[in-house]
Enzyme design. Sequence first.
Site, short mmCIF file in Angstrom:
data_model
loop_
_atom_site.label_atom_id
_atom_site.label_comp_id
_atom_site.label_asym_id
_atom_site.label_seq_id
_atom_site.Cartn_x
_atom_site.Cartn_y
_atom_site.Cartn_z
N GLU A 124 0.84 -1.20 0.00
CA GLU A 124 0.00 0.00 0.00
C GLU A 124 0.88 1.26 0.00
O GLU A 124 1.84 1.34 0.76
CB GLU A 124 -0.88 -0.02 1.25
CG GLU A 124 -1.74 1.20 1.46
CD GLU A 124 -2.42 1.20 2.83
OE1 GLU A 124 -3.41 1.95 2.99
OE2 GLU A 124 -1.97 0.45 3.72
N CYS A 166 -5.17 -2.77 2.79
CA CYS A 166 -5.03 -2.63 4.25
C CYS A 166 -6.22 -3.22 5.00
O CYS A 166 -6.48 -4.42 4.98
CB CYS A 166 -4.82 -1.16 4.59
SG CYS A 166 -4.42 -0.86 6.33
N LYS A 225 -9.76 2.26 -2.95
CA LYS A 225 -10.18 1.62 -1.70
C LYS A 225 -11.60 2.03 -1.34
O LYS A 225 -11.94 3.22 -1.32
CB LYS A 225 -9.21 2.01 -0.59
CG LYS A 225 -9.46 1.28 0.73
CD LYS A 225 -8.40 1.68 1.76
CE LYS A 225 -8.61 0.94 3.07
NZ LYS A 225 -7.62 1.36 4.09
#
Length: 517
Positions: A272, A385, A335
């Site tokens: 990430e 994440c 995301k």
Amino acid sequence: FPSKNRLIRLALAGSSGILLFLSFPKFGSGLLAWFALTPLLFSLRTANPAEGFRLGFFSGLVAHVGILYWIVHVVVQYGDLPLSAGLLAMLLLCSYLSLYTAVFAMGVVWFHSRGVRPFFSAPLLWTVLEFLRSHLLTGFPWENLAYSQYLHGNLIQLSDWTGIYGITFAIVLANALWADCFAERDRKRLLLTEGLAVIALIAAMVGYGHFRILDLENDLRGAAGFPVTLVQGNIDQSVKWDPRYQEETLEIYRFLTLREKAGEGELIVWPETAAPFYFQQLGPLRERVVSVAKTAGGELLFGSPSYEKANGRIGYRNSAFLLGPDGVPSGRYDKVHLVPYGEYVPLRTIFPFIGKLVAGVGDFQAGEGFHPLVGEGQKLGVLICYEGIFPEAARAYKRGGATLLVNITNDAWFGRTSAPYQHLSMTVFRAVETRLHLVRAANTGISAIIDPTGKILSRTPIFERTVLKGEVKIIDEKTFYAAYGDWFVGLCGMVLLILSISACPRQRRKKDVRRNS
């Protein structure tokens, strides 16, 4: 045994909290979860609902402080807040999560006062409440009870039918049966009958898991695969977003990636925000990343912030880009499930002191959906994440035809606390639920390759600059859970509702009998 003594009941509740904490990594063992709730349930035998609430809250607070102590480190180290504010932030979250344990304990007492034994009510209550905790207020399913079993492969295979909640149900049922054995006078009979019931329950789970693993391993042996390279740059969080270190960061990833020549059809994964700049902007930093993909000869997936301009405003996103072997971008994923108080700030007016814990410009905006990135013949389900702890994300990718799950994360925030180990433990279940390989590239670790049985094939240490290589296999294995989601929780909710409705007249009848006598 003086079970009416409040101090003893409080000690029992606290011991359950300690055992729950020790059921999770990195300090404990998942086997403890099968006994952890027994002291709390035993302490509830003579409590009233109000006492049950207090005992449950205390037990939950002890457990959650042990599990989530690392929040203090994050807030103080990277939020530039004093220790007192870090402790307050952690205690606020732990107190909120403890409310679910409190309601659970109060519910067990309420049902028991109406003649419903805890071994029937407790698993239903905990399962439904855990589901609610995982979804209310954006959801926080961090280290739900089932995740304690991530190293016990035979026990977690049931997840392809029920998700994590079937395992949670079984653990709480076992605890309630143990509590019954200690609470009733006829202990020898109960130890024989209910002890055997626990053994039978675990044996059934292990049996299913054993044969399921054998079946999957047979499929994997004959399946086609391709190589993967996971690059763990180990970039210090304190310099990660400093413009002076951008070129140095890219050089580290370039060196690690090109140290060994990529194999044919190889997928290279950086963590990430491995590219600490806006990749979508043309310039020398972008060209350096493109040149790595061209030189390596494989596909390159990496994290980078991005932005969109709309209606005169700029919205920032946490994104993943996929480059082909020719260096041409073939897709971008934004995301979807953002971290509260990390990537956006809900309830800012109520808790203004918490602020944001990440570097970046402005609040991040959520992406539009879990859409796989299409590469060289593969569909990649990217989990950035925190998304790795949400089953619905992996489930959506599975339904969308994903052939591999890829979790990219930056766990540098956590330092050497238990959080990196906890984070890994939860992603294991995404592989089992979908029967897909899952590869995980973490900036400071733990990077890992996990097969569709949930077995961690290989992993890296934390805070080590390294590369993890392996092979993933592609199998087309349908799962009931991926197709139908949390049906098991719905079933538990229905039974709990029926149980609640039927218990009310039963209590009224008891009151009438006492009044007439």
